[in-house]
Write a protein that holds these residues in place. Structure first.
Motif, PDB file in Angstrom:
ATOM      1  N   SER A 140     -12.625   5.065   1.881  1.00  0.00           N
ATOM      2  CA  SER A 140     -13.073   4.151   0.826  1.00  0.00           C
ATOM      3  C   SER A 140     -12.048   4.197  -0.310  1.00  0.00           C
ATOM      4  CB  SER A 140     -14.443   4.580   0.305  1.00  0.00           C
ATOM      5  OG  SER A 140     -14.323   5.802  -0.414  1.00  0.00           O
ATOM      6  N   THR A 141     -12.148   3.275  -1.224  1.00  0.00           N
ATOM      7  CA  THR A 141     -11.244   3.249  -2.382  1.00  0.00           C
ATOM      8  C   THR A 141     -11.360   4.551  -3.175  1.00  0.00           C
ATOM      9  OG1 THR A 141     -11.435   0.851  -2.504  1.00  0.00           O
ATOM     10  CG2 THR A 141     -10.613   1.962  -4.473  1.00  0.00           C
ATOM     11  N   GLU A 142     -12.582   5.030  -3.344  1.00  0.00           N
ATOM     12  CA  GLU A 142     -12.799   6.280  -4.087  1.00  0.00           C
ATOM     13  C   GLU A 142     -12.160   7.463  -3.355  1.00  0.00           C
ATOM     14  OE1 GLU A 142     -15.402   4.193  -3.189  1.00  0.00           O
ATOM     15  OE2 GLU A 142     -15.527   3.215  -5.148  1.00  0.00           O
TER      16      GLU A 142
ATOM     17  N   MET B  48       0.845  -1.191   0.000  1.00  0.00           N
ATOM     18  CA  MET B  48       0.000   0.000   0.000  1.00  0.00           C
ATOM     19  C   MET B  48       0.885   1.247   0.000  1.00  0.00           C
ATOM     20  SD  MET B  48      -2.797   1.275   2.825  1.00  0.00           S
ATOM     21  CE  MET B  48      -4.387   0.773   2.238  1.00  0.00           C
ATOM     22  N   ASN B  49       0.407   2.289  -0.568  1.00  0.00           N
ATOM     23  CA  ASN B  49       1.059   3.582  -0.620  1.00  0.00           C
ATOM     24  C   ASN B  49       1.317   4.110   0.803  1.00  0.00           C
ATOM     25  OD1 ASN B  49       0.531   6.621  -0.446  1.00  0.00           O
ATOM     26  ND2 ASN B  49       0.913   6.371  -2.647  1.00  0.00           N
ATOM     27  N   LEU B  50       2.517   4.669   1.045  1.00  0.00           N
ATOM     28  CA  LEU B  50       2.884   5.138   2.381  1.00  0.00           C
ATOM     29  C   LEU B  50       1.936   6.220   2.897  1.00  0.00           C
ATOM     30  CD1 LEU B  50       4.904   4.884   4.721  1.00  0.00           C
ATOM     31  CD2 LEU B  50       6.353   6.559   3.530  1.00  0.00           C
ATOM     32  N   LEU B  51       1.493   7.116   2.030  1.00  0.00           N
ATOM     33  CA  LEU B  51       0.547   8.151   2.453  1.00  0.00           C
ATOM     34  C   LEU B  51      -0.762   7.514   2.917  1.00  0.00           C
ATOM     35  CD1 LEU B  51      -0.425  11.041   2.842  1.00  0.00           C
ATOM     36  CD2 LEU B  51      -0.975  11.101   0.392  1.00  0.00           C
ATOM     37  N   LEU B  52      -1.269   6.569   2.147  1.00  0.00           N
ATOM     38  CA  LEU B  52      -2.522   5.917   2.519  1.00  0.00           C
ATOM     39  C   LEU B  52      -2.370   5.118   3.810  1.00  0.00           C
ATOM     40  CD1 LEU B  52      -3.849   4.783  -0.978  1.00  0.00           C
ATOM     41  CD2 LEU B  52      -4.437   6.852   0.328  1.00  0.00           C
TER      42      LEU B  52
END
Length: 192
Positions: free
Chosen positions: A15-17, A1-5
């Motif tokens: 949510s994904t959106e 997963m992206n570090l920011l996320l």
């Protein structure tokens, strides 16, 4: 997963959106070591989320002495908060200590996030509250702890970075001269 996320997910669930919207409003940049990304007197129009490398925020006094305000390593945000929040010229510099990759979030896009993804307002409120607590604790530490105790706290907070930072920057962060810091470290080594 992206570090920011990953960082966001520690505080709020998107949510994904919503995740896609957050990422769409950031801009990825790479910087070489020693790049000054913000100078005193400029307006800080972006906050920087570090994904690789180290950035530091510092001021320079009338005698030309640097005073390190903060460091940011991967997973941390950095900005001249006075300038960023007021959109007025700031009083500090932000410099890249070692080659870095960052995500930029403009003040304008942060406001858009607040409107479009309200959970992000909660996320940034939590970050600002944590930052306020940390800054208050650092102020108390600087008034009441010895230089050795401040260095010990610094070593624990930045354990993964301590060997990557120049000694003079560590000295500046804990509020001592490089000469005093060198003598203090020698004393500490003799004790251990």
């Amino acid at each position: 997963m992206n570090l920011l996320l990953e960082s966001i997910a520690k505080h709020v669930s998107l949510s994904t959106e919503e995740q896609e919207r957050v990422l769409s409003l950031t801009e990825s940049r790479q910087y070489n070591a020693k790049t000054i990304v913000l100078k005193e007197g400029e307006t800080c129009t972006h906050s920087f989320f570090v994904t690789k490398g180290i950035l530091r925020n510092y001021t320079i006094d009338e005698n030309g002495m640097e005073h390190v305000v903060s460091f940011a390593c991967p997973g941390w945000w950095i900005a001249d908060m006075y300038s960023y929040l007021t959109q007025r010229p700031g009083h500090s510099f932000i410099e890249v200590n070692e080659e870095a990759e960052v995500l930029l979030l403009s003040k304008e896009n942060q406001e858009l996030l607040y409107a479009e993804v309200p959970k992000m307002e909660r996320f940034f409120r939590i970050l600002i509250e944590n930052s306020l607590v940390a800054n208050q604790q650092r102020l108390i530490d600087n008034m009441s702890f010895t230089a050795e105790a401040r260095y010990d706290k610094f070593s624990k907070k930045y354990a993964g970075l301590i060997h990557s930072l120049p000694q003079k920057q560590i000295a500046s962060y804990i509020g001592v001269t490089p000469e005093f810091f060198s003598k203090m470290k020698a004393r500490l080594l003799k004790r251990h």
